[in-house]
Motif scaffolding. Structure first.
Motif, mmCIF file in Angstrom:
data_model
loop_
_atom_site.group_PDB
_atom_site.id
_atom_site.type_symbol
_atom_site.label_atom_id
_atom_site.label_comp_id
_atom_site.label_asym_id
_atom_site.label_seq_id
_atom_site.Cartn_x
_atom_site.Cartn_y
_atom_site.Cartn_z
ATOM 1 N N GLN A 9 0.832 -1.204 0.000
ATOM 2 C CA GLN A 9 0.000 0.000 0.000
ATOM 3 C C GLN A 9 0.871 1.260 0.000
ATOM 4 N N GLN A 10 0.469 2.243 -0.772
ATOM 5 C CA GLN A 10 1.143 3.542 -0.763
ATOM 6 C C GLN A 10 0.848 4.260 0.546
ATOM 7 N N PHE A 12 4.797 3.972 -0.268
ATOM 8 C CA PHE A 12 5.875 2.994 -0.119
ATOM 9 C C PHE A 12 6.952 3.325 -1.131
ATOM 10 N N ARG A 81 7.578 -9.461 4.304
ATOM 11 C CA ARG A 81 6.601 -8.466 4.789
ATOM 12 C C ARG A 81 6.932 -8.027 6.212
ATOM 13 N N ASP A 87 3.031 -4.473 5.694
ATOM 14 C CA ASP A 87 1.588 -4.523 5.929
ATOM 15 C C ASP A 87 1.070 -3.310 6.689
ATOM 16 N N ARG A 88 1.856 -2.267 6.744
ATOM 17 C CA ARG A 88 1.484 -1.086 7.520
ATOM 18 C C ARG A 88 0.880 -0.023 6.609
ATOM 19 N N ASP A 89 -0.170 0.612 7.094
ATOM 20 C CA ASP A 89 -0.709 1.791 6.413
ATOM 21 C C ASP A 89 -0.041 3.027 7.022
ATOM 22 N N LEU A 90 0.790 3.697 6.240
ATOM 23 C CA LEU A 90 1.563 4.835 6.753
ATOM 24 C C LEU A 90 0.808 6.155 6.666
ATOM 25 N N THR A 91 -0.394 6.123 6.084
ATOM 26 C CA THR A 91 -1.111 7.389 5.906
ATOM 27 C C THR A 91 -1.308 8.155 7.213
ATOM 28 N N ARG A 114 10.006 2.426 5.242
ATOM 29 C CA ARG A 114 9.381 1.533 6.227
ATOM 30 C C ARG A 114 10.322 1.274 7.396
ATOM 31 N N TRP A 281 2.859 6.497 17.143
ATOM 32 C CA TRP A 281 3.864 6.418 16.079
ATOM 33 C C TRP A 281 5.268 6.766 16.574
#
Length: 297
Positions: A9-10, A12, A81, A87-91, A114, A281
DNA sequence: GGCCAGGCTAGCA
DNA sequence: TGCTAGCATGGC
């Protein structure tokens, strides 16, 4: 040649991850080129050479010299991974950091980086303990000696690839054996003790993974040689806890000083205050601040 | 050549 | 609960 494509997922950015992986010329557990990284992975009893390439929101995984079964590919995908925290959503991290005086420029400069870690618990703990109170450069020297003496290797196309030593191999050593590699006496004892706990299954990542961060932290702190810094570091790098916060880390302090352009390093209290705006975070914030210490590599 | 390193433990108040 | 000496040696 079998291969697979992993969707990520972007945001990335594979190149940003590669830069981080290239930070030390002394690294022995993977080999980078300007656009690939190769790593020897233990899958069951096999040692499989894995190469990663970036490809527009994906990672292409290729096996330069091995035939790999479906089941092995699943393990490798899981390993990759976990290693690169795919598998992290960085948004939410980017949203949180957009207004942060320390993080905003780093998120801008390294978008898609990441939190790269060590999926293997023995490796994470050993590396953390080696790194206590010595320069990173010296820590890499010791790790290289340790890996080259007790790890396993495969030579491919004239190049040697190594895996981190298995706990089983270290559990039966005497501290003197590690003293030869310039471990301190204490660190030698700690690491052998940990190897014995892992071999005896009184310490296991899979058993801990189902528990809360607080409980994992308590379990890690019960290990001799593991203090607050090491527990938080291992939570970040092995258990992928994005909120773990090694607050006393000197590298973190250096990075904050550098970002602010101040004459002195921040006090613990000041670091704690910055951390309050990073809720959830703190680990990612720390990782990005560490990244700022490596320049543009 | 002195001070600092991706700290922790044991011993003491 | 909080403070400190000692560790152990490379790097700058």
């Amino acid at each position: 040649m079998t291969e697979m494509l992993l969707a990520v997922q972007q945001p990335f950015d594979f190149q940003e991850c590669l830069v981080f992986l290239s930070r030390s010329k002394q690294e022995v557990l993977h080999v980078t080129t300007p656009d690939t990284v190769r790593k020897l992975m233990r899958i069951g009893e096999r040692l499989i050479l894995v190469e990663l390439q970036g490809e527009q929101g994906h990672i292409r995984v290729v096996f330069p010299v091995d035939d790999v079964s479906e089941m092995e590919m699943e393990s490798i995908e899981r390993g990759v991974r976990d290693w690169l925290d795919l598998d992290r959503d960085l948004t939410p991290f980017e949203a949180m950091g957009a207004e942060d005086e320390l993080l905003a420029p780093l998120i801008e400069a390294h978008r898609g980086l990441r939190m790269i870690g060590f999926p293997d618990l023995f490796e994470a703990l050993t590396w953390a303990i080696i790194g206590q109170q010595i320069t990173l450069s010296f820590a890499y020297t010791i790790k290289r000696r340790f890996v080259e003496r007790y790890g396993e290797q495969r030579v491919v196309e004239g190049r040697t690839y190594w895996t981190f030593p298995r706990a089983e191999r270290i559990a039966s050593l005497e501290p003197e054996a590690l003293r030869e590699l310039q471990f301190s006496r204490r660190k030698a004892e700690y690491i052998i003790d940990i190897a014995q706990e892992i071999t005896g299954e009184t310490l296991s990542k899979s058993a801990l993974q189902s528990q809360s961060s607080t409980d994992i932290r308590q379990r890690l702190l019960a290990i001799r040689g593991v203090g607050e810094w090491t527990a938080d570091y291992v939570l970040m790098k092995c258990f992928q806890d994005a909120s773990a916060f090694p607050i006393a880390d000197v590298g973190l302090h250096q990075a904050i000083q550098h970002q602010l352009g101040t004459a002195k390093k921040p006090t613990i209290e000041e670091v704690r205050r910055y951390g309050e705006s990073w809720q959830g975070w703190e680990g990612y914030a720390t990782f990005y601040l560490w990244r700022s210490l490596y320049g543009n590599v």
